[in-house]
Design an enzyme around this catalytic site. Structure first.
Site, mmCIF file in Angstrom:
data_model
loop_
_atom_site.group_PDB
_atom_site.id
_atom_site.type_symbol
_atom_site.label_atom_id
_atom_site.label_comp_id
_atom_site.label_asym_id
_atom_site.label_seq_id
_atom_site.Cartn_x
_atom_site.Cartn_y
_atom_site.Cartn_z
ATOM 1 C CG HIS A 1 -0.409 3.160 3.351
ATOM 2 N ND1 HIS A 1 -0.933 2.571 2.143
ATOM 3 C CD2 HIS A 1 -1.143 4.284 3.337
ATOM 4 C CE1 HIS A 1 -1.879 3.639 1.501
ATOM 5 N NE2 HIS A 1 -1.982 4.372 2.377
ATOM 6 C CG ASN B 1 -4.700 4.331 -2.162
ATOM 7 O OD1 ASN B 1 -3.679 3.775 -1.457
ATOM 8 N ND2 ASN B 1 -5.703 5.075 -1.718
#
Length: 589
Positions: free
Chosen positions: A82, A155
């Protein structure tokens, strides 16, 4: 240290001791003066000191040294996953209370609000990677609730590539650059597919990734899924399994693989920032799927869907979504690094009423996330304004020092003090009932002081110490006690020694001149339960009532019969001997 905050000195107002974060965040350049990091004004930032007009630079030029040395240290480690992301601030509002299922304050009443910070991201790419890469998207929300921060680390897909936590580092390695070619899977997909082909449970996520949802059209047009199974606990102590969903009120859009090359590398960041700047605030509804423990068992028995499996989804027809609220993003970061790069989400940040399940990947992340924040940002990462909680109660604990300890809790004791005690809040959730009864029965636990705890110390005094050793012992203890500023502490300690031996207590009273309490039966302890009292109000540590659930256990954590599995008549390595001889002397001394 004394600091004046008002008045006049040489015709000028005294400076305040500290400037607040919000003041600095909103201060325009026109109201500032250029200065070094220690506050000394400098006429011009481009000036340097030299030994003559054509000589070498001077080491004494602190302005230049300050400038360059900080420049060399401007970067912190990027996130392992990320790394490329965008974010903004906003507000969550409860629209349909969930109080029948969850006692968390933020979900308990229509109209309850709290500020949020959201960070979106790609997963596998580097900090400079393309926003339109085919990759899952991170979707993390920090709810700053009245009961502390609640972080939903999600997510844009309801499942993931794996369900075994130890696979995660291996999987992520295969999403990064090849160790030999140093190419990403855009140019060398060998590792990518080698991993997936050896781990077929990833197929659900692979199909989502390689479908239309693989490249969402920016961050505003995608949903968020917690993926992991949590537990919601109500005021009655009943609980259900739950999964959280965040549904985009803008709908969903996607970008095709062929068209993705026509978008800028920072497309998603530009789209999100621009929409908020012009007042087109994106929002999402927050919804939950829930099921009872019995339903979870039946779901596996009848349909082989495991609620602890991150590669599975719960059927919506059987377990419909229930709306609880919505959040809207209406404020861009003033400083990206301070407010987005340094924001730290942790799935272990859960307020009362929300608990983790036995989902193994979630359990692993409960450790992994705060661990990486301490590495990447520092041990005191939660003191950063973007990470700090916003509660009406003043937070205190016994964490001190470390890098960048801005709020180090003043002169308050950094231990559980009986002289300047910290306040405790009653337990809201009976964790013994909420957490599963595993083979070893996972329970909340705090040891309890009992008569047997004094047997070995008593043997040491009576059977091991000779007369001279006893005298030295009393001298050592009383000498050390002489610098204790509070007699109350000595009284309590002598009472504990009295449970070992009246002789020790009497000698210490003579040496210190302080009369101790008559044993511990009428005492309450901060750090342990008192099993030697007949008064139930004194038994629980910290004065907790135990109405919801006590963490005391009759066996005190001992390996009772049946704890160890026997193999060939032996209980593991218990009863270990050294060179064939027992290692204990007189009761272990």
């Amino acid at each position: 240290m004394t600091t004046q905050t008002s008045g006049q000195a040489n015709g000028k107002a005294f400076a305040g001791q500290f400037r607040t974060y919000e003041e600095d965040r909103n201060l325009p350049s026109q109201e500032t003066v250029y200065a070094t990091s220690n506050g000394v004004p400098i006429p011009h930032p481009y000036e340097t000191q030299r030994a003559g007009t054509n000589g070498p630079l001077l080491l004494q030029d602190f302005h230049l040294i300050d400038l360059i040395s900080h420049f060399d240290r401007e970067r912190i480690p990027e996130r392992v996953v990320h790394a490329k992301g965008s974010g903004a601030h906003g507000t969550f509002k409860c629209t349909k209370p969930l109080d029948d299922l969850c006692l968390a304050d933020v979900f308990s009443k229509a109209g309850n609000e709290c500020p949020v910070t959201v960070r979106f991201s790609t997963v596998g790419g580097e900090a400079g990677s393309h926003d339109c890469a085919r990759d899952p998207r991170g979707f993390s929300v920090k709810f700053r609730t009245e009961e502390g921060n609640f972080d939903m680390v999600a997510n844009n897909t309801p499942v993931f590539f794996l369900r075994d936590p130890a696979k995660f580092p291996h999987f992520i390695h295969t999403q990064k650059r090849d160790p030999s070619t140093h190419l990403t899977h855009s140019d060398d997909s060998t590792m990518f597919w080698d991993y997936l082909s050896q781990n077929p449970e990833s197929i659900h996520q692979v199909m989502i990734l390689m479908g239309d949802r693989g490249i969402p059209d920016g961050y505003r047009f995608m949903h968020g899924y917690g993926g992991h199974t949590l537990k919601l606990v109500n005021k009655a102590g009943d609980w259900v399994y739950a999964q959280m969903h965040m549904k985009s009120k803008q709908g969903t859009k996607f970008i095709t693989q062929e068209d993705s090359a026509n978008y800028s590398p920072d497309y998603s960041q530009k789209d999100l920032y621009g929409a908020i700047e012009k007042g087109d605030y994106p929002s999402w509804t927050v919804e939950f799927q829930t099921m009872t423990p019995k339903e979870a068992e039946e779901l596996w028995e009848k349909q082989k869907i495991n609620v602890f499996d991150l590669t599975h989804v719960w059927p919506h027809k059987q377990f419909p979504l229930r709306e609880v609220g919505e959040f809207t993003l209406n404020e861009n970061a003033k400083n990206y690094f301070a407010e987005i790069e340094q924001v730290a989400f942790n799935p272990a940040h859960l307020p009362p009423g929300i608990e983790p399940s036995a989902d193994p990947v979630l359990q692993s992340r409960l450790f992994s996330y705060p661990d990486t924040h301490r590495h990447r940002i520092g041990a005191n990462y939660q003191q950063l304004p973007v990470n700090s909680s916003r509660t009406s109660h003043r937070v205190a604990n016994f964490q001190r020092d470390g890098n960048m300890a801005f709020y180090n809790q003043g002169s308050r004791p950094n231990y559980l003090s009986s002289i300047e005690p910290i306040n405790f809040r009653e337990r809201a959730v009976d964790l013994d009932n909420v957490h599963g009864k595993f083979v070893s029965e996972a329970v909340t636990f705090l040891s309890e002081i009992k008569p047997e705890d004094f047997n070995a110390p008593r043997a040491l005094w009576e059977k091991v110490f000779d007369d001279k050793a006893k005298a030295r012992f009393i001298s050592n203890i009383s000498g050390h006690m002489s610098t204790c500023r509070y007699p109350e502490i000595i009284k309590r300690q002598i009472a504990i020694f009295r449970e070992v031996s009246e002789d020790i207590a009497t000698r210490l009273e003579e040496a210190t001149g302080i009369k101790g309490y008559n044993g511990i039966a009428n005492m309450r302890f901060n750090g342990t339960h008192n099993g030697m009292t007949s008064n139930p109000t004194l038994r629980n540590a910290n004065g907790m009532t135990g109405k919801v659930g006590s963490s005391a256990r009759d066996d005190n954590g001992a390996p009772i019969k049946g704890t160890h599995k026997e193999s060939n008549g032996h209980a593991g390595t218990n009863g270990t001997r050294v060179n064939g001889a027992a290692t204990n002397g007189a009761n272990g001394h």
